[in-house]
Design a protein around this motif. Structure first.
Motif, short mmCIF file in Angstrom:
data_model
loop_
_atom_site.label_atom_id
_atom_site.label_comp_id
_atom_site.label_asym_id
_atom_site.label_seq_id
_atom_site.Cartn_x
_atom_site.Cartn_y
_atom_site.Cartn_z
N THR A 160 -19.56 1.02 2.70
CA THR A 160 -19.67 0.10 1.56
C THR A 160 -21.04 -0.60 1.56
OG1 THR A 160 -18.43 -1.41 2.99
CG2 THR A 160 -17.23 -0.45 1.13
N ARG B 295 -4.82 -8.78 -1.56
CA ARG B 295 -5.51 -7.70 -0.84
C ARG B 295 -7.02 -7.77 -1.01
NH1 ARG B 295 -2.99 -4.24 2.87
NH2 ARG B 295 -0.81 -4.33 2.41
N CYS C 294 -10.87 -8.04 -0.56
CA CYS C 294 -11.65 -7.61 0.60
C CYS C 294 -11.81 -8.75 1.60
CB CYS C 294 -13.03 -7.14 0.13
SG CYS C 294 -14.15 -6.80 1.49
N ILE C 295 -11.45 -8.48 2.82
CA ILE C 295 -11.51 -9.51 3.85
C ILE C 295 -12.95 -9.73 4.34
CG2 ILE C 295 -11.20 -8.14 5.93
CD1 ILE C 295 -8.99 -9.90 6.78
N HIS D 170 -2.98 0.46 -4.35
CA HIS D 170 -1.90 -0.50 -4.09
C HIS D 170 -0.57 0.21 -4.30
CE1 HIS D 170 -4.04 -4.59 -4.50
NE2 HIS D 170 -5.00 -3.67 -4.50
N ARG E 178 -3.62 -10.12 9.21
CA ARG E 178 -4.73 -10.40 8.29
C ARG E 178 -5.25 -11.83 8.52
NH1 ARG E 178 -6.87 -9.01 2.52
NH2 ARG E 178 -7.53 -11.09 1.98
N ILE F 172 -5.11 -3.32 8.83
CA ILE F 172 -5.05 -4.29 7.72
C ILE F 172 -5.17 -3.57 6.38
CG2 ILE F 172 -6.19 -6.27 6.65
CD1 ILE F 172 -7.07 -7.11 9.43
N SER G 88 -12.45 -6.86 -5.50
CA SER G 88 -11.08 -6.96 -5.99
C SER G 88 -10.63 -8.42 -5.95
CB SER G 88 -10.16 -6.05 -5.17
OG SER G 88 -8.88 -6.00 -5.74
N GLY H 57 -16.35 -1.51 6.50
CA GLY H 57 -17.57 -2.31 6.40
C GLY H 57 -18.86 -1.53 6.52
N THR I 296 -24.32 0.37 -0.84
CA THR I 296 -24.81 -0.70 -1.73
C THR I 296 -26.32 -0.84 -1.53
OG1 THR I 296 -22.70 -1.84 -1.63
CG2 THR I 296 -24.58 -3.14 -2.36
N VAL J 145 -8.65 -0.02 -3.15
CA VAL J 145 -7.84 0.81 -2.25
C VAL J 145 -6.49 0.91 -2.97
CG1 VAL J 145 -6.76 0.91 0.03
CG2 VAL J 145 -9.04 -0.09 -0.22
N ARG K 112 0.87 -1.19 0.00
CA ARG K 112 0.00 0.00 0.00
C ARG K 112 0.90 1.23 0.00
NH1 ARG K 112 -4.84 -1.91 -1.43
NH2 ARG K 112 -5.92 -3.07 0.19
N TRP L 292 1.93 -7.85 9.00
CA TRP L 292 0.64 -7.62 8.33
C TRP L 292 -0.01 -8.95 7.94
CZ3 TRP L 292 -0.93 -9.03 3.40
CH2 TRP L 292 -2.19 -8.56 3.02
C1 HEM Z 1 -20.48 -4.07 -0.47
C2 HEM Z 1 -19.56 -4.23 0.45
C3 HEM Z 1 -18.08 -4.16 0.22
C4 HEM Z 1 -17.36 -3.92 -0.93
C5 HEM Z 1 -17.89 -3.62 -2.33
C6 HEM Z 1 -15.96 -3.98 -0.58
C7 HEM Z 1 -14.92 -3.82 -1.47
C8 HEM Z 1 -13.58 -3.80 -1.11
C9 HEM Z 1 -12.49 -3.51 -2.01
C10 HEM Z 1 -12.63 -3.22 -3.50
C11 HEM Z 1 -11.35 -3.55 -1.30
C12 HEM Z 1 -9.94 -3.23 -1.81
C13 HEM Z 1 -9.19 -4.46 -2.28
C14 HEM Z 1 -7.88 -4.06 -2.94
O1 HEM Z 1 -7.26 -3.12 -2.53
O2 HEM Z 1 -7.50 -4.70 -3.94
C15 HEM Z 1 -11.69 -3.88 0.07
C16 HEM Z 1 -10.78 -4.03 1.10
C17 HEM Z 1 -11.12 -4.36 2.39
N1 HEM Z 1 -12.39 -4.56 2.87
FE1 HEM Z 1 -14.10 -4.52 1.82
N2 HEM Z 1 -15.86 -4.26 0.76
C18 HEM Z 1 -17.12 -4.37 1.29
C19 HEM Z 1 -17.46 -4.68 2.59
C20 HEM Z 1 -16.57 -4.94 3.60
C21 HEM Z 1 -16.94 -5.35 4.95
C22 HEM Z 1 -18.38 -5.59 5.43
C23 HEM Z 1 -15.77 -5.44 5.65
C24 HEM Z 1 -15.57 -5.84 7.08
C25 HEM Z 1 -16.51 -6.18 7.90
C26 HEM Z 1 -14.67 -5.12 4.75
C27 HEM Z 1 -13.34 -5.13 5.10
C28 HEM Z 1 -12.29 -4.85 4.23
C29 HEM Z 1 -10.88 -4.84 4.63
C30 HEM Z 1 -10.33 -5.09 6.03
C31 HEM Z 1 -10.15 -4.55 3.46
C32 HEM Z 1 -8.63 -4.42 3.33
C33 HEM Z 1 -8.02 -5.74 2.83
C34 HEM Z 1 -6.49 -5.65 2.71
O3 HEM Z 1 -5.95 -4.59 2.47
O4 HEM Z 1 -5.86 -6.71 2.84
N3 HEM Z 1 -15.20 -4.82 3.51
N4 HEM Z 1 -13.06 -4.02 0.16
#
Ligand code: HEM
Length: 509
Positions: free
Chosen positions: A317, A450, A452-453, A384, A138, A125, A446, A314, A321, A382, A109, A134
């Motif tokens: 997003t 990375r 989405c967790i 990179h 994760r 994270i 994605s 979380g 939606t 997010v 990142r 990290w």
């Molecule tokens: C419609 C709902 C959601 C969408 C569309 C979404 C989408 C994404 C996207 C596109 C990324 C970036 C991945 C990348 O950088 O390549 C991401 C990262 C992340 N999301 Fe979500 N997300 C959603 C809901 C959530 C929820 C509900 C949580 C937790 C409860 C969450 C936790 C995270 C975390 C912790 C990351 C960082 C992962 C990393 O850097 O390793 N997301 N999300």
């Protein structure tokens, strides 16, 4: 004498002009210097600011402009944001090559003043650097999420549906008056996450819930657009109002989360975990017992930051939606009617939709997937950064280059989707009427290291709420607003939000 003095003035003016011109020309040439010989091509930028101005002045959002640039410069092109170079990746083939085949090299990142401030030096994270600490962090959170979302379905359903009485009371109180659904949906999602993390629920008008929502939203908004110092480093030493506000918000946010973590630490007895914080404690113990990992890498700050991440990543997003679901169902009443008819047929009216209904609620699932494609809520993922020098598509991208992954370019690719600008659930139905679960180029969460967790948590939560909403309510346009488009995006910072909409929500039975 007068002539001589004016000659001196002319000479010194000329000298000043020549100096300024030389400095400007030097800056211009320097600013056009790319980091490597075969760095990806891209639009020319201005000294100091790079391409910021043309992006800010453009009426179209950055992800649309980038998709257009890709047609001119190719799927891999570069831009300059202030003094930093960034590479933009477009199209499914390029994005998969980078994030899957060369996953480690693209797993870092960017660092910035803003990120450093709110992650306590990269201990979360979402923005943590790709490092042993990290990875372990994760793994810990992922293991807790897996237990939650893929474990006992009934437990997760109970958690999501715990907000139904308050949601019903709020929706019913509006009668047939038009209202903006954002506040009601936000209170619901924050409460689900508060139940998930803290094991407690708030009344919709509880001041602590309002404070949590304010802190998380403000933090996300300022962090999403960044501080001036992120683009022009000298401003790091200037206490700008943005910087002061961000520090105050995160101080407050961390103290709220600390209070919960401390209370949980005191109460948790090592038994069956009751919520996410206890699951983190339990997973930490399990990983420690395995004896394979260096647990000194996981500090109390990591646990606090994971909880902050859950609220940061979380909430908006899921809220937006659901708002897109509302807007699109109002704009396309025939789709809404088919969803309601399917839920009536499969689930009936006497019980709540369950995760076990997913296989049979084919049209409903396809509609939700189409909402996520059409809205592409996190259009540039997010940011990179490269963790090493890397070759991609014949270009050399040096270590520490910012990388923007243009998810929108895949979701609106005419080669992958029949008429991508059209909203139609049929994009996700195959010839035999089954849901296309993984169509080429569909990546709202994605992919790669990375990814989405919260993907499984988000999909389960959205499915349950979407099916429940249209089982019980009909969403429609307020009378007299016939001309308004209810599916118009309003991209803000990192998220492709929906324009504020007022809708009428009436009970179906
Ligand atoms: C419609 C709902 C959601 C969408 C569309 C979404 C989408 C994404 C996207 C596109 C990324 C970036 C991945 C990348 O950088 O390549 C991401 C990262 C992340 N999301 Fe979500 N997300 C959603 C809901 C959530 C929820 C509900 C949580 C937790 C409860 C969450 C936790 C995270 C975390 C912790 C990351 C960082 C992962 C990393 O850097 O390793 N997301 N999300």
């Amino acid at each position: 004498m007068a002539f001589e003095s004016s000659a001196v003035v002319v000479n010194s003016t000329s000298l000043t002009l020549v100096t300024i011109t030389t400095v400007l020309a030097g800056m211009w040439i320097w600013s056009q210097q790319k980091p490597t010989k075969n760095f990806p091509p891209g639009p020319k930028g201005w000294p100091l600011i790079g391409n910021i101005l043309e992006l800010a002045r453009n009426e179209k959002p950055a992800f649309v402009v980038f998709t257009e640039y890709a047609k001119e410069y190719g799927d891999i092109f570069s831009i300059r944001v202030g003094q930093r170079w960034a590479v933009v990746l477009n199209g499914a083939a390029t994005i998969k090559e980078a994030l899957l085949k060369k996953g480690v090299e693209f797993a870092n990142r960017p660092t910035s003043v803003t990120i450093d401030l709110f992650t306590e030096g990269g201990q979360d994270i979402v923005f943590g650097q790709y490092s042993p600490s990290w990875k372990l962090h994760r793994k810990l959170a992922f293991s807790a999420f897996r237990k939650l979302a893929t474990g006992d379905n009934k437990r997760f359903e109970k958690l999501v549906y715990s907000i139904i009485p308050a949601l019903t009371a709020n929706l019913d109180s509006k009668g047939s008056e038009p209202f903006d659904t954002r506040r009601v949906l936000a209170s619901s999602i924050y409460n689900i996450l508060a139940s998930l993390c803290f094991g407690k629920q708030y009344e919709f008008d509880d001041p602590e819930l309002t404070r949590l929502m304010y802190l998380s939203k403000e933090g996300n908004d300022i962090a999403g657009s960044g501080l001036l110092a992120d683009y022009i480093p000298i401003f790091k030493y200037v206490p700008t109002p943005g910087q002061t506000k961000l520090k105050a918000i995160f101080k407050d946010f961390f103290s709220l989360v600390n209070k919960e973590v401390d209370e949980h630490r005191e109460k948790y007895d090592g038994g069956e975990p009751k919520d996410f914080i206890e699951m983190l404690f339990q997973s930490r113990q399990e990983i420690k017992d395995e004896g394979k990992e260096d647990m000194s890498l996981i500090t109390e700050a990591h646990i606090r930051q994971t909880v902050v991440d859950v609220f940061g990543a979380g909430t908006d997003t899921s809220i937006f939606t659901l708002q897109w679901c509302a807007g699109l169902m109002v704009q396309y009443p025939e789709v809404q009617a088919k969803v309601a008819e399917e839920v009536d047929r499969v689930v009936g009216r006497d019980r709540l939709p369950s995760l076990d209904d997913r296989e049979e609620l084919v049209y409903t699932t396809a509609t939700l997937y189409e909402v996520m494609r059409y809205s592409t809520l996190v259009p540039l993922a997010v940011p990179h950064a490269t963790s090493a020098d890397v070759e991609l598509g014949g270009y050399t991208i040096p270590k520490d280059t910012w990388v923007l992954v243009n998810i929108y370019s895949m979701h609106y690719d005419e080669k992958l989707w029949d008429d991508p600008k059209k909203f139609t659930p049929e994009h996700f139905l195959d010839e035999s009427g089954k849901v296309r679960l993984h169509p080429e180029g569909y990546m709202p969460f994605s992919t790669g290291r990375r990814v989405c967790i919260g993907e499984s948590v988000a999909k389960a939560e959205l499915f349950l709420l979407f099916a429940w909403l249209f089982q019980h309510y009909k969403f429609s346009k307020p009378i007299g607003q016939e001309e308004k488009d209810f599916s118009e995006g309003d991209p803000q910072a990192a998220l492709n939000m929906l324009k504020d909409i007022e809708v009428v929500v009436e009970k179906r039975f």
